[in-house]
Design a protein around this motif. Sequence first.
Motif, mmCIF file in Angstrom:
data_model
loop_
_atom_site.group_PDB
_atom_site.id
_atom_site.type_symbol
_atom_site.label_atom_id
_atom_site.label_comp_id
_atom_site.label_asym_id
_atom_site.label_seq_id
_atom_site.Cartn_x
_atom_site.Cartn_y
_atom_site.Cartn_z
ATOM 1 N N ARG A 120 47.948 41.440 38.990
ATOM 2 C CA ARG A 120 47.950 41.882 37.596
ATOM 3 C C ARG A 120 49.125 41.247 36.838
ATOM 4 O O ARG A 120 48.969 40.785 35.709
ATOM 5 C CB ARG A 120 48.028 43.408 37.532
ATOM 6 N N ALA A 121 50.288 41.213 37.488
ATOM 7 C CA ALA A 121 51.458 40.602 36.848
ATOM 8 C C ALA A 121 51.255 39.108 36.650
ATOM 9 O O ALA A 121 51.637 38.555 35.603
ATOM 10 C CB ALA A 121 52.703 40.872 37.691
ATOM 11 N N LEU A 142 47.664 34.998 45.557
ATOM 12 C CA LEU A 142 47.611 36.123 46.487
ATOM 13 C C LEU A 142 47.584 35.692 47.959
ATOM 14 O O LEU A 142 48.244 36.337 48.785
ATOM 15 C CB LEU A 142 46.406 37.006 46.188
ATOM 16 N N PRO A 143 46.838 34.647 48.351
ATOM 17 C CA PRO A 143 46.897 34.252 49.761
ATOM 18 C C PRO A 143 48.316 33.923 50.224
ATOM 19 O O PRO A 143 48.727 34.316 51.314
ATOM 20 C CB PRO A 143 45.985 33.017 49.814
ATOM 21 N N SER A 263 31.482 47.736 38.418
ATOM 22 C CA SER A 263 30.903 48.004 39.728
ATOM 23 C C SER A 263 30.157 46.784 40.274
ATOM 24 O O SER A 263 29.825 46.734 41.462
ATOM 25 C CB SER A 263 29.947 49.200 39.659
ATOM 26 N N LYS A 264 29.907 45.790 39.415
ATOM 27 C CA LYS A 264 29.240 44.556 39.844
ATOM 28 C C LYS A 264 30.209 43.557 40.462
ATOM 29 O O LYS A 264 29.800 42.471 40.883
ATOM 30 C CB LYS A 264 28.520 43.904 38.661
ATOM 31 N N ILE A 265 31.492 43.877 40.503
ATOM 32 C CA ILE A 265 32.480 42.934 41.045
ATOM 33 C C ILE A 265 32.167 42.539 42.489
ATOM 34 O O ILE A 265 32.173 41.339 42.814
ATOM 35 C CB ILE A 265 33.907 43.508 40.905
ATOM 36 N N GLU A 353 38.307 40.594 44.876
ATOM 37 C CA GLU A 353 37.932 41.762 44.067
ATOM 38 C C GLU A 353 39.084 42.227 43.177
ATOM 39 O O GLU A 353 38.879 42.521 41.990
ATOM 40 C CB GLU A 353 37.457 42.895 44.974
ATOM 41 N N VAL A 354 40.303 42.301 43.721
ATOM 42 C CA VAL A 354 41.406 42.787 42.882
ATOM 43 C C VAL A 354 41.736 41.779 41.782
ATOM 44 O O VAL A 354 42.182 42.172 40.692
ATOM 45 C CB VAL A 354 42.668 43.127 43.713
ATOM 46 N N MET A 355 41.497 40.492 42.031
ATOM 47 C CA MET A 355 41.689 39.499 40.980
ATOM 48 C C MET A 355 40.728 39.759 39.824
ATOM 49 O O MET A 355 41.135 39.753 38.647
ATOM 50 C CB MET A 355 41.494 38.081 41.522
ATOM 51 N N LEU A 356 39.459 40.017 40.137
ATOM 52 C CA LEU A 356 38.491 40.301 39.075
ATOM 53 C C LEU A 356 38.786 41.632 38.398
ATOM 54 O O LEU A 356 38.632 41.766 37.174
ATOM 55 C CB LEU A 356 37.069 40.297 39.634
#
Length: 403
Positions: A120-121, A142-143, A263-265, A353-356
């Motif tokens: 998010r940041a 993130l990786p 919810s479609k993520i 998912e958290v990226m989206l």
Amino acid sequence: MLGETNCVAELDLNLFTDENLRAPFEAYRTIRDAGPVVRLPFSDVYAIGRFADVQTALRSSASLINGEGVGFSEEWNATRGTNVLQMDGRAHAKLRAVVMRPLAPSKLKEVRSELKRLVRARISALVDAGWFDAMKDLAAFLPVEAVSHLVGLPEAGRERMLEWAGASFNMIGPNPNDADIVATAGVRPFMASLTPETVKDGGWTDDLFKAVDAGRLTLAEATSAISAYVIPSLDTTILAKGHLLHDLATHREQWDMVRANPSKIPAAVSESVRRNSVLRWFARVAVEEYGVDNVTVPKGARVMLLYGCANRDERRYREPDKFDIDRDARDQLAWGTGTHMCAGVHLARLEMEVMLEALVEADVSLSSAPPTPGINRGLFGYTELPLRIDRRGTQRTDQNTNG
């Protein structure tokens, strides 16, 4: 040139040319159309490319084994029998159980909020910042952070992990180049240099060393597990994120659907992973005659399982080249299936998912210029992806939204 050898179609086709590595899908279609098994003399392999046949082969670990090496060069296969990817039977099951322990969904729930906070940041800093290279500035974020925070490797040497991962996968093809051989030469000394004193307390690597001290693992097994956390988990997830960002940026109506219904993520992740399988292929060796439809692969043959080819099979998916998040792509094979299914699948999916989720929460539009396809022999993805992340309502005249 298409012929017939012992009921097996034969194609004069080299999948390792730069052209086919940048744009593999026509070659994949040729293989699927030629038959359930196709012999490729250039690589001296039997290729399987249809969805149902690849799925079955991946689940046939007793007949098609990994322990003789999953690549097409001795340099790649040098770790057979010691690397979790290139092991079979009880030895594989034991080491995989160790690797999987912190990667189970229940364990990853503990780190989800932290990964979400980090991405998010990063996204906040990129909103309305103009064009940037999404592969370097977002997809890789993130990786690399996961290696730092979860695996717990020391700073010294860690900066070369991306180089090692890319070079390692590039050696999967026949006759790897000297640059990749030299680049990967540093992996083993780095792994050997790790000690309980140099890794992060409480990290996954620290837990492995504690297992060695307790006699549950040998040092060699712990080192192999550390490699399994790092080398396969970097480039594969980075490239998958690049595809996902590009798919959504160039299919605006699909991104609008995700924004309207988060919810479609998970479906968007599965569909992009299906459509753009990062892992091109792995090989296995037939320890007995192996039948596919009415074709027999001879004992001792090296078999090429084409993940990306299978995931665009018209026999399984309607309009498989299309990006459609309403498609049920949960059975896609990009992460494999069976006993050798990707150990890091839950972490990779979580990162995507958290990226989206963070992008949806930021209420942004996505714009992409044409990406630069890479020519890694084991992985399909982009080396550069020009991207913009703008607050919705910002008027732009230079957007490229062509799929």
